[in-house]
Design a protein around this motif. Sequence first.
Motif, mmCIF file in Angstrom:
data_model
loop_
_atom_site.group_PDB
_atom_site.id
_atom_site.type_symbol
_atom_site.label_atom_id
_atom_site.label_comp_id
_atom_site.label_asym_id
_atom_site.label_seq_id
_atom_site.Cartn_x
_atom_site.Cartn_y
_atom_site.Cartn_z
ATOM 1 N N GLU A 152 85.827 -5.452 49.697
ATOM 2 C CA GLU A 152 84.866 -4.629 48.639
ATOM 3 C C GLU A 152 85.924 -3.753 47.957
ATOM 4 O O GLU A 152 85.608 -3.127 46.992
ATOM 5 C CB GLU A 152 83.883 -3.803 49.613
ATOM 6 C CG GLU A 152 83.024 -4.812 50.397
ATOM 7 C CD GLU A 152 81.855 -4.067 50.977
ATOM 8 O OE1 GLU A 152 81.591 -2.736 50.587
ATOM 9 O OE2 GLU A 152 81.235 -4.390 51.758
ATOM 10 N N ARG A 153 86.963 -3.455 48.445
ATOM 11 C CA ARG A 153 88.041 -2.603 47.628
ATOM 12 C C ARG A 153 89.548 -2.833 47.978
ATOM 13 O O ARG A 153 89.657 -3.260 48.797
ATOM 14 C CB ARG A 153 87.826 -1.013 47.953
ATOM 15 C CG ARG A 153 87.687 -0.549 49.341
ATOM 16 C CD ARG A 153 87.030 0.673 49.765
ATOM 17 N NE ARG A 153 88.230 1.416 50.109
ATOM 18 C CZ ARG A 153 87.922 2.351 51.091
ATOM 19 N NH1 ARG A 153 86.937 2.744 51.334
ATOM 20 N NH2 ARG A 153 88.965 2.880 51.812
ATOM 21 N N CYS B 34 87.770 -9.281 57.295
ATOM 22 C CA CYS B 34 88.715 -8.539 56.130
ATOM 23 C C CYS B 34 89.972 -8.137 56.564
ATOM 24 O O CYS B 34 90.957 -8.170 55.820
ATOM 25 C CB CYS B 34 87.701 -7.749 55.346
ATOM 26 S SG CYS B 34 88.530 -7.102 53.931
#
Length: 185
Positions: free
Chosen positions: A14-15, A36
């Motif tokens: 997400e980032r 992730c």
Amino acid sequence: MVLELNETLIEGAERTVSMLAEEGQMVCLTGGTAACRTGLLLAMMGLRAVKSGYVCIDGEPLSAEMADEFRALMAYAPDRLTAEGEVKRYEPPTVQEVFALKANRELPISNGILAEEMKRTGADGEKARLLAVAVLRHKPILLVDNPAPECAGYLRQLAQEEGKLVVATSAEQAIVEAAHIVVEL
């Protein structure tokens, strides 16, 4: 030895992630999803594509041409490592596959070394994964995916006393607290 991630983004994240760590330090990648965190370790080895940003070792950026040289500096202990069996996808690799990697074939292994490593970690239930760590611990960078909480002190000791750069993924408080640097994903 300095490992740098600069605004690194992988598929599914997400980032972006930025960090700078050097030998003698333990880094904990925490937060986000387990997939992730694992993906970021694989990206550090050049086994997963980086969507943006970059990964560097000692100022040298990771590229397709440099991936083998990067991996030769790294020991990777996956989340799950089976002693035998067929691998249906990248994880978990078998112990035989870890030893078969070109960069690891030359390393000496003996039952004495394995027993010593098992005793040091205090996590007897992780025998297959520690087998790989015992063989690979001579490398300057150790990437450990989701280690048992009992391994926290051992990983910190590898960083501090043996001058390794240890990067571990974990949501376990013991691992997070043992780290010199905590990177929230």
